[in-house]
Design an enzyme around this catalytic site. Structure first.
Site, PDB file in Angstrom:
ATOM      1  N   PRO A 121      11.040  25.095  -1.370  1.00  0.00           N
ATOM      2  CA  PRO A 121      12.487  24.873  -1.355  1.00  0.00           C
ATOM      3  C   PRO A 121      12.784  23.404  -1.610  1.00  0.00           C
ATOM      4  CG  PRO A 121      11.670  25.266   0.874  1.00  0.00           C
ATOM      5  CD  PRO A 121      10.504  25.441  -0.049  1.00  0.00           C
ATOM      6  N   MET A 122      13.738  23.135  -2.501  1.00  0.00           N
ATOM      7  CA  MET A 122      14.127  21.743  -2.750  1.00  0.00           C
ATOM      8  C   MET A 122      15.646  21.695  -2.890  1.00  0.00           C
ATOM      9  SD  MET A 122      11.219  20.346  -5.403  1.00  0.00           S
ATOM     10  CE  MET A 122      11.159  21.817  -6.406  1.00  0.00           C
ATOM     11  N   ALA A 123      16.288  21.048  -1.914  1.00  0.00           N
ATOM     12  CA  ALA A 123      17.738  20.928  -1.959  1.00  0.00           C
ATOM     13  C   ALA A 123      18.133  20.186  -3.234  1.00  0.00           C
ATOM     14  CB  ALA A 123      18.222  20.176  -0.728  1.00  0.00           C
ATOM     15  N   GLN A 136      16.435  29.687   3.523  1.00  0.00           N
ATOM     16  CA  GLN A 136      15.929  28.684   4.462  1.00  0.00           C
ATOM     17  C   GLN A 136      17.076  28.102   5.282  1.00  0.00           C
ATOM     18  OE1 GLN A 136      14.651  24.540   3.582  1.00  0.00           O
ATOM     19  NE2 GLN A 136      12.637  25.260   4.184  1.00  0.00           N
ATOM     20  N   CYS A 146      11.679  18.473   6.960  1.00  0.00           N
ATOM     21  CA  CYS A 146      12.455  17.621   6.061  1.00  0.00           C
ATOM     22  C   CYS A 146      12.653  16.229   6.642  1.00  0.00           C
ATOM     23  CB  CYS A 146      13.805  18.268   5.813  1.00  0.00           C
ATOM     24  SG  CYS A 146      14.889  17.241   4.855  1.00  0.00           S
ATOM     25  N   ASP A 172       1.721  17.715  -3.367  1.00  0.00           N
ATOM     26  CA  ASP A 172       1.033  17.090  -4.494  1.00  0.00           C
ATOM     27  C   ASP A 172       0.167  18.058  -5.304  1.00  0.00           C
ATOM     28  OD1 ASP A 172       2.221  14.860  -3.446  1.00  0.00           O
ATOM     29  OD2 ASP A 172       0.399  13.983  -2.635  1.00  0.00           O
ATOM     30  N   ARG A 218       7.642  19.592  -6.581  1.00  0.00           N
ATOM     31  CA  ARG A 218       8.067  18.695  -7.664  1.00  0.00           C
ATOM     32  C   ARG A 218       7.412  18.995  -8.995  1.00  0.00           C
ATOM     33  NH1 ARG A 218       6.732  13.602  -4.202  1.00  0.00           N
ATOM     34  NH2 ARG A 218       5.234  15.177  -3.499  1.00  0.00           N
TER      35      ARG A 218
HETATM   36  C1  FMN Z   1      14.423  16.874  -4.072  1.00  0.00           C
HETATM   37  C2  FMN Z   1      13.715  17.520  -2.931  1.00  0.00           C
HETATM   38  C3  FMN Z   1      14.410  18.322  -2.049  1.00  0.00           C
HETATM   39  C4  FMN Z   1      13.752  18.950  -0.985  1.00  0.00           C
HETATM   40  N1  FMN Z   1      14.455  19.798  -0.173  1.00  0.00           N
HETATM   41  C5  FMN Z   1      13.796  20.533   0.772  1.00  0.00           C
HETATM   42  C6  FMN Z   1      14.478  21.541   1.499  1.00  0.00           C
HETATM   43  O1  FMN Z   1      15.684  21.812   1.326  1.00  0.00           O
HETATM   44  N2  FMN Z   1      13.751  22.234   2.426  1.00  0.00           N
HETATM   45  C7  FMN Z   1      12.421  21.970   2.650  1.00  0.00           C
HETATM   46  O2  FMN Z   1      11.814  22.625   3.487  1.00  0.00           O
HETATM   47  N3  FMN Z   1      11.764  21.031   1.951  1.00  0.00           N
HETATM   48  C8  FMN Z   1      12.413  20.325   1.011  1.00  0.00           C
HETATM   49  N4  FMN Z   1      11.719  19.426   0.245  1.00  0.00           N
HETATM   50  C9  FMN Z   1      10.255  19.277   0.418  1.00  0.00           C
HETATM   51  C10 FMN Z   1       9.494  20.223  -0.524  1.00  0.00           C
HETATM   52  O3  FMN Z   1       9.738  21.569  -0.198  1.00  0.00           O
HETATM   53  C11 FMN Z   1       7.963  19.974  -0.482  1.00  0.00           C
HETATM   54  O4  FMN Z   1       7.534  20.178   0.837  1.00  0.00           O
HETATM   55  C12 FMN Z   1       7.583  18.572  -0.911  1.00  0.00           C
HETATM   56  O5  FMN Z   1       8.268  18.183  -2.094  1.00  0.00           O
HETATM   57  C13 FMN Z   1       6.076  18.456  -1.148  1.00  0.00           C
HETATM   58  O6  FMN Z   1       5.640  19.348  -2.133  1.00  0.00           O
HETATM   59  P1  FMN Z   1       5.335  18.870  -3.657  1.00  0.00           P
HETATM   60  O7  FMN Z   1       4.382  17.724  -3.578  1.00  0.00           O
HETATM   61  O8  FMN Z   1       4.759  20.083  -4.319  1.00  0.00           O
HETATM   62  O9  FMN Z   1       6.659  18.455  -4.235  1.00  0.00           O
HETATM   63  C14 FMN Z   1      12.358  18.762  -0.792  1.00  0.00           C
HETATM   64  C15 FMN Z   1      11.662  17.945  -1.692  1.00  0.00           C
HETATM   65  C16 FMN Z   1      12.299  17.332  -2.751  1.00  0.00           C
HETATM   66  C17 FMN Z   1      11.519  16.484  -3.727  1.00  0.00           C
END
Ligand code: FMN
Length: 333
Positions: A23-25, A77, A107, A209, A232
């Site tokens: 999830p990414m807001a 979520q 978060c 990552d 990401r």
């Molecule tokens: C722009 C952005 C928004 C995010 N929003 C949320 C969110 O709403 N809920 C959540 O649990 N994690 C959120 N995260 C964290 C991601 O779900 C994830 O745990 C984190 O980016 C690490 O994973 P990655 O390295 O694959 O990006 C957000 C991350 C980013 C970059």
């Protein structure tokens, strides 16, 4: 052929893949979730919704709660600190069609943590237990938890939180291999994730990552996790789910997508954004996705300038076509 991708269940749902979207807001809106599911993401949780229903009556919140046409299981979520409010939020979302409720305790965003939601909650394990128990008791659907490895490097209580979550009836965990204090600094460590996986019986997703099929396999092997969660690296590359699924199933890398195919994906994504947000907001939201798509290619700065300057869907789509008609993005810059 070996098929390691099936057989992962969350409650009554067998996931089509063990590789899921994080999830990414501001990113994982309905168009992006559906796009990633089409490319083989096993799940795609909604952007975080604050548990306080009094905040839900804004266009942004209404869109976050829009799941029309999404494939099952639909994951919503929620985040908050008040057990009763969290339980009510879960119930209302299930009534509106959520099939899995995911709780965010991971978060580091100030806006969220200042109200003690997100991973700041990790400091108060009694409150964590009360929230999890209240939400699990409130709904008949599976409840999952997304969290980090702890509050800060000196207080890595991720394992205690995971055990507590399992005891309270949480059906799966996603663990980002950083503490709250780490924000996004350094690289994710998956040793704590491995420890957590070894200590619980519920499915665990490793997160942090993971940006290539090879890295996905490495982390699955190193942690023994049931699945992985990608955030990401899916920005501008929603087809990464297909690349990872294919590699895990065959041990072979997919060929790079031809430019025409990338253009078609971008075009369809932009059209979905215009339809979902309306033209003016859709064009604005599309800009960041265009930048992410273009970051995959050399000459990204001039691409960025030429693609993000436009104000209407027609201009934005024509600019995209014009660039791609030059045969390759590289040749166009
Ligand atoms: C722009 C952005 C928004 C995010 N929003 C949320 C969110 O709403 N809920 C959540 O649990 N994690 C959120 N995260 C964290 C991601 O779900 C994830 O745990 C984190 O980016 C690490 O994973 P990655 O390295 O694959 O990006 C957000 C991350 C980013 C970059």
């Amino acid at each position: 052929m070996k098929q390691p991708l099936r057989g992962l269940w969350i409650g009554p749902y067998e996931l089509p893949s063990r590789v899921v979207l994080a999830p990414m807001a501001g990113v994982t809106d309905r168009p992006f979730r559906m796009l990633c599911r089409r490319f083989g993401a096993g799940l795609a949780a909604s952007e975080m919704l604050h548990a306080d229903a009094r905040l839900w009556d804004t266009p942004k919140s209404r869109r976050r709660r829009d799941h029309a046409g999404e494939p099952s299981p639909r994951v919503v979520q929620i985040a908050g600190t008040d057990p009763q409010m969290m339980a009510d939020a879960a119930r209302r979302n299930v009534d509106a069609g959520a099939e899995i409720i995911d709780i965010n305790m991971g978060c580091p965003a100030k806006k969220v943590c200042n109200r003690l939601a997100g991973s700041a909650l990790l400091q108060d394990e009694i409150l964590v237990a009360r929230i999890l128990a209240a939400v699990v008791a409130a709904v008949a659907v599976p409840v999952t938890l997304k969290t980090r490895t702890g509050w800060d490097p000196a207080h890595k209580n991720g394992l205690r939180i995971a055990l507590l979550a399992e005891a309270e009836g949480i059906r799966a965990l996603a663990i980002h291999g950083r503490t709250r204090d780490d924000m996004y600094r350094g690289v994710a460590e998956h040793e704590t994730v491995r420890m957590i996986k070894e200590s619980v019986k519920i499915p665990v997703f490793a997160n942090g990552d993971i940006d290539s099929p090879q890295r996905a396999r490495e982390i699955l092997a190193a942690t023994g996790c049931d699945g992985i969660m990608i955030g990401r690296a899916a920005q501008g590359r929603p087809w990464i789910f297909d690349e990872v699924n294919y590699f895990l199933a065959t041990n072979e890398l997919r060929a790079d997508l031809p430019l025409e195919k990338v253009r078609d994906i971008m075009r369809a994504h932009l059209e979905d954004l215009y339809a979902f947000y309306g033209d003016a907001t859709g064009v604005r939201v599309a800009r960041k996705h265009l930048i992410w798509y273009c970051q995959q290619h050399p000459g990204k700065d001039s691409l960025r300038t030429s693609l993000v300057a436009f104000e209407t869907p027609r201009e934005q789509l024509s600019a995209l076509d014009a660039l791609c008609e030059a045969r390759s993005i590289d040749a166009a810059v």
